[in-house]
Design an enzyme around this catalytic site. Sequence first.
Site, short mmCIF file in Angstrom:
data_model
loop_
_atom_site.label_atom_id
_atom_site.label_comp_id
_atom_site.label_asym_id
_atom_site.label_seq_id
_atom_site.Cartn_x
_atom_site.Cartn_y
_atom_site.Cartn_z
N HIS A 16 164.52 49.60 10.79
CA HIS A 16 163.17 49.94 11.46
C HIS A 16 162.15 49.70 10.62
O HIS A 16 160.99 49.14 10.82
CB HIS A 16 162.99 51.68 11.50
CG HIS A 16 163.89 52.15 12.83
ND1 HIS A 16 164.99 53.15 12.56
CD2 HIS A 16 164.17 51.69 14.15
CE1 HIS A 16 165.48 53.47 13.85
NE2 HIS A 16 165.02 52.38 14.47
N LYS A 40 170.08 59.99 24.63
CA LYS A 40 170.71 59.81 23.18
C LYS A 40 170.69 61.36 23.14
O LYS A 40 169.96 62.22 23.26
CB LYS A 40 170.04 59.16 22.30
CG LYS A 40 169.95 57.55 22.72
CD LYS A 40 169.11 57.02 21.39
CE LYS A 40 169.04 55.41 22.03
NZ LYS A 40 168.28 54.56 21.09
N ARG A 89 167.38 42.95 17.91
CA ARG A 89 168.66 42.43 17.09
C ARG A 89 169.48 41.26 17.58
O ARG A 89 170.11 40.43 17.05
CB ARG A 89 169.32 43.81 16.64
CG ARG A 89 168.60 44.75 16.01
CD ARG A 89 169.31 46.15 16.06
NE ARG A 89 169.27 46.73 17.27
CZ ARG A 89 169.36 47.92 17.57
NH1 ARG A 89 170.18 48.63 16.63
NH2 ARG A 89 169.42 48.38 18.92
N SER A 126 170.67 53.09 14.70
CA SER A 126 170.80 54.63 14.25
C SER A 126 171.80 55.27 15.13
O SER A 126 172.56 56.24 14.41
CB SER A 126 169.50 55.30 14.74
OG SER A 126 168.28 54.94 14.18
O1 PNS Z 1 164.47 54.01 19.90
P1 PNS Z 1 164.65 54.09 21.55
O2 PNS Z 1 165.78 55.34 21.83
O3 PNS Z 1 165.07 53.06 22.18
O4 PNS Z 1 163.29 54.63 21.76
C1 PNS Z 1 162.94 54.94 23.16
C2 PNS Z 1 161.56 55.53 23.45
C3 PNS Z 1 161.43 57.02 22.84
C4 PNS Z 1 160.64 54.53 22.78
C5 PNS Z 1 161.47 55.44 24.88
O5 PNS Z 1 162.33 56.25 25.53
C6 PNS Z 1 159.96 55.59 25.59
O6 PNS Z 1 159.22 54.87 25.31
N1 PNS Z 1 159.83 56.89 26.03
C7 PNS Z 1 158.30 57.23 26.47
C8 PNS Z 1 158.34 57.26 27.96
C9 PNS Z 1 158.26 56.06 28.58
O7 PNS Z 1 157.03 55.27 28.52
N2 PNS Z 1 159.08 55.50 29.38
C10 PNS Z 1 159.23 54.28 30.18
C11 PNS Z 1 158.90 52.84 29.54
S1 PNS Z 1 159.50 52.31 27.86
#
Ligand code: PNS
Length: 161
Positions: A16, A40, A89, A126
């Site tokens: 990250h 998760k 990745r 992670s």
């Molecule tokens: O590291 P991750 O688990 O891939 O992160 C996911 C995260 C938190 C960035 C994602 O769940 C998110 O963007 N949540 C906010 C809600 C949202 O906008 N979702 C729809 C489009 S991404």
Amino acid sequence: MTALCPGSFDPITLGHLDVIRRAHDIFGDVIVAVGRNSTKLNLFSLDERVALAGEAVADLPGVRVMPLDGLLARFALDHGARVLIKGLRFASEFDYELQMAHINRAVTGIETVFLPASAEFGALSSTMLREVASLGGDVSGFVTPAVGHAIQAKLAERASA
Ligand code: PNS
């Protein structure tokens, strides 16, 4: 220009940080948005994840860490970011991320920039790090010393609960 790096950062890893530093080099002003991923199981609470990420980027003056609330694309625009940064990745991540990039642009006009993960972090996640650490493996090579200590403390806390 302000760019926003979203993720659940549970916990923040050197992979990250590599993407955040490179985004900082390109865009100057970077918001690290720490969100909840309902798919998760978290090791750290949202507050803990924000604190660990904040400590890890403390040496980067143009980088701020914030808890992510609501729709990612709207949150980004509300905080002055017109670009989302996603680290990639491997190829299998691309289909999902491309779909997200399309939907985020469709609903708000925000753009997404993909940065390829540096080769040394290409296999780091992670999720795997949590798994390895919870089974007693050494993950100190993948995180900052502070995050490594926080993982050990969290696992010890859970073991004694
Ligand atoms: O590291 P991750 O688990 O891939 O992160 C996911 C995260 C938190 C960035 C994602 O769940 C998110 O963007 N949540 C906010 C809600 C949202 O906008 N979702 C729809 C489009 S991404």
